[in-house]
Enzyme design. Structure first.
Site, PDB file in Angstrom:
ATOM      1  N   LYS A  58       0.453   3.416  -2.970  1.00  0.00           N
ATOM      2  CA  LYS A  58      -0.735   4.247  -3.228  1.00  0.00           C
ATOM      3  C   LYS A  58      -0.410   5.746  -3.220  1.00  0.00           C
ATOM      4  O   LYS A  58      -1.030   6.528  -3.931  1.00  0.00           O
ATOM      5  CB  LYS A  58      -1.813   3.952  -2.167  1.00  0.00           C
ATOM      6  CG  LYS A  58      -2.389   2.538  -2.251  1.00  0.00           C
ATOM      7  CD  LYS A  58      -3.214   2.217  -1.007  1.00  0.00           C
ATOM      8  CE  LYS A  58      -3.832   0.821  -1.085  1.00  0.00           C
ATOM      9  NZ  LYS A  58      -4.498   0.444   0.188  1.00  0.00           N
ATOM     10  N   VAL A  77       0.975  -3.693   3.924  1.00  0.00           N
ATOM     11  CA  VAL A  77       0.805  -4.972   4.627  1.00  0.00           C
ATOM     12  C   VAL A  77       2.039  -5.864   4.626  1.00  0.00           C
ATOM     13  O   VAL A  77       2.062  -6.855   5.348  1.00  0.00           O
ATOM     14  CB  VAL A  77      -0.364  -5.836   4.092  1.00  0.00           C
ATOM     15  CG1 VAL A  77      -1.690  -5.387   4.595  1.00  0.00           C
ATOM     16  CG2 VAL A  77      -0.318  -5.993   2.616  1.00  0.00           C
ATOM     17  N   TYR A 116      -2.960  -2.402 -10.499  1.00  0.00           N
ATOM     18  CA  TYR A 116      -2.946  -2.169  -9.048  1.00  0.00           C
ATOM     19  C   TYR A 116      -2.181  -3.288  -8.321  1.00  0.00           C
ATOM     20  O   TYR A 116      -1.338  -3.021  -7.457  1.00  0.00           O
ATOM     21  CB  TYR A 116      -4.394  -2.060  -8.535  1.00  0.00           C
ATOM     22  CG  TYR A 116      -4.484  -2.041  -7.032  1.00  0.00           C
ATOM     23  CD1 TYR A 116      -4.133  -0.905  -6.306  1.00  0.00           C
ATOM     24  CD2 TYR A 116      -4.885  -3.177  -6.322  1.00  0.00           C
ATOM     25  CE1 TYR A 116      -4.179  -0.898  -4.916  1.00  0.00           C
ATOM     26  CE2 TYR A 116      -4.946  -3.179  -4.935  1.00  0.00           C
ATOM     27  CZ  TYR A 116      -4.592  -2.045  -4.242  1.00  0.00           C
ATOM     28  OH  TYR A 116      -4.627  -2.047  -2.867  1.00  0.00           O
ATOM     29  N   SER A 156       0.797  -1.243   0.000  1.00  0.00           N
ATOM     30  CA  SER A 156       0.000   0.000   0.000  1.00  0.00           C
ATOM     31  C   SER A 156       0.818   1.276   0.000  1.00  0.00           C
ATOM     32  O   SER A 156       0.260   2.350  -0.233  1.00  0.00           O
ATOM     33  CB  SER A 156      -0.920   0.033   1.218  1.00  0.00           C
ATOM     34  OG  SER A 156      -2.061  -0.718   0.950  1.00  0.00           O
ATOM     35  N   TYR A 211      -4.560   4.285   7.913  1.00  0.00           N
ATOM     36  CA  TYR A 211      -5.886   3.671   8.031  1.00  0.00           C
ATOM     37  C   TYR A 211      -6.588   4.144   9.298  1.00  0.00           C
ATOM     38  O   TYR A 211      -6.544   5.310   9.627  1.00  0.00           O
ATOM     39  CB  TYR A 211      -5.794   2.134   7.975  1.00  0.00           C
ATOM     40  CG  TYR A 211      -4.970   1.673   6.827  1.00  0.00           C
ATOM     41  CD1 TYR A 211      -5.360   1.963   5.532  1.00  0.00           C
ATOM     42  CD2 TYR A 211      -3.777   1.003   7.021  1.00  0.00           C
ATOM     43  CE1 TYR A 211      -4.602   1.569   4.458  1.00  0.00           C
ATOM     44  CE2 TYR A 211      -3.014   0.592   5.951  1.00  0.00           C
ATOM     45  CZ  TYR A 211      -3.437   0.887   4.676  1.00  0.00           C
ATOM     46  OH  TYR A 211      -2.685   0.502   3.621  1.00  0.00           O
TER      47      TYR A 211
HETATM   48  N1  GLN Z   1      -2.170  -5.199  -2.198  1.00  0.00           N
HETATM   49  C1  GLN Z   1      -2.763  -5.052  -0.898  1.00  0.00           C
HETATM   50  C2  GLN Z   1      -4.276  -5.111  -1.019  1.00  0.00           C
HETATM   51  O1  GLN Z   1      -4.814  -4.515  -1.908  1.00  0.00           O
HETATM   52  C3  GLN Z   1      -2.323  -3.775  -0.277  1.00  0.00           C
HETATM   53  C4  GLN Z   1      -2.932  -3.539   1.082  1.00  0.00           C
HETATM   54  C5  GLN Z   1      -2.017  -2.872   2.063  1.00  0.00           C
HETATM   55  O2  GLN Z   1      -0.796  -2.861   1.935  1.00  0.00           O
HETATM   56  N2  GLN Z   1      -2.598  -2.380   3.130  1.00  0.00           N
HETATM   57  O3  GLN Z   1      -4.948  -5.732  -0.243  1.00  0.00           O
END
Ligand code: GLN
Length: 322
Positions: A72, A273, A203, A69, A255
């Site tokens: 992003k 994650v 993505y 993530s 988050y």
């Molecule tokens: N690729 C992961 C997902 O879309 C990224 C989520 C994350 O790092 N929080 O679930």
């Protein structure tokens, strides 16, 4: 030694923080993407890159892992460059959510926008807006054009070529039903165009880019340096959009821990994650921590602790001296 603040940051401090938390056994490695479950829970590194191009690092700083993530932030910047602020704001909001990163959705009742570009729904809608650097067939960008746009931009931030981990990409592609559901729901409300599978592949690929902790520190330092990579001197993002990225990181990057992070650490931050966290000290430096075990919010346990300590010890909180 960097004398930015009241307490200097040096290798000794980073080593002390590494020693303090290396035996911390809280948290669990993400396993909902099956390939991620193979990560070593003991891998742990802390890196700092300054806007002058200096780097301090301790621990497993060359260990590669997928960016997840944290990507992003940077794709939000690409979409802003490709489409402008007004278009982005019409498709993706900038409100923090009190929900988990992959929550099954809250599209705004009136606008139908996902809350912000740091949660999965908003990030997928953002990637949908990324154009290609060039169009090869005159019919608009192909999936390859768009992937190259992403790879080129990440190259500018990291100062080196980054590659997709195919196993992690395929693993998420095969199991990412929740993200597929989010994309289809957004398509239903016309917040995404018809390129649903193409956008999801992009993505999943952006999330599966391999980085090490030093790369992340340099990418964060590039944001701290108003969009210019401090080592290569290459501009990674137009300066007018850097503030947009830092704003959404500050309010939404962690988050449903974003409020506490802003209170305790007081810096724009973003987690993923796979266990990475970046924090940006504007005008000064980028901080990166890598440690896979996650807390209930999906943030690296050791990563949050190290950032809290660094911020407190070195007085990095943005409002510390107001
Ligand atoms: N690729 C992961 C997902 O879309 C990224 C989520 C994350 O790092 N929080 O679930």
């Amino acid at each position: 030694m960097f004398n930015f603040s009241i307490n200097p940051i040096d290798l000794e401090l980073l080593t002390q923080l590494h020693d303090r938390y290396k035996n911390c056994r809280s948290g669990t490695v993400a396993s909902y993407i099956p390939e991620l479950a193979k990560m070593n829970p003991d891998a742990f590194s802390i890196c700092i890159a300054t806007v002058d191009g200096e780097m301090l690092s301790v621990g497993d700083d060359r260990q590669l892992f997928t960016i997840q993530s944290i990507s992003k932030v940077f794709t939000y910047g690409m979409a802003l460059e490709d489409r402008g602020r007004d278009m982005l704001l019409s498709k993706v909001g900038v409100e923090p959510t009190g929900d988990l990163f992959n929550s099954i959705i809250r599209l705004d009742e009136n606008s139908k926008r996902p809350d912000n570009p740091m949660v999965n729904a908003g990030a997928i809608a953002t990637t949908n807006l990324i154009q290609g650097d060039t169009t090869t067939d005159g019919l608009g960008p192909t999936a390859t054009d768009r992937l190259n746009r992403i790879l080129n931009a990440f190259r500018a931030y990291a100062g080196r070529d980054l590659y997709v981990d195919s196993a992690v990409f395929m693993s998420e592609r095969a199991t990412g039903h929740r993200n597929r559901a989010l994309a289809h729901l957004m398509r239903h409300f016309e917040m995404m165009d018809d390129r649903i599978d193409e956008t999801l592949d992009l993505y999943f690929q952006q999330c599966a880019l391999l980085v090490d902790c030093r790369d992340l520190a340099l990418m964060a330092a590039t944001l701290a340096n108003n969009g210019i990579n401090p080592r290569s001197g290459v501009r990674a993002i137009e300066s007018e959009y850097v503030r947009d990225l830092l704003s959404v990181m500050y309010t939404c990057g962690m988050y449903n821990f974003a409020g506490e992070w802003a209170y305790q650490v007081g810096l724009p931050g973003k987690s993923g994650v796979s266990g990475g966290i970046i924090a940006v000290v504007p005008g000064k430096m980028g901080i990166a921590v890598f440690s896979p075990p996650l807390d209930v919010h999906g943030n690296s346990v050791r990563g949050v602790k190290v950032c809290e300590d660094l911020s407190n010890i070195c007085k990095l909180h943005l409002f510390d001296r107001c």
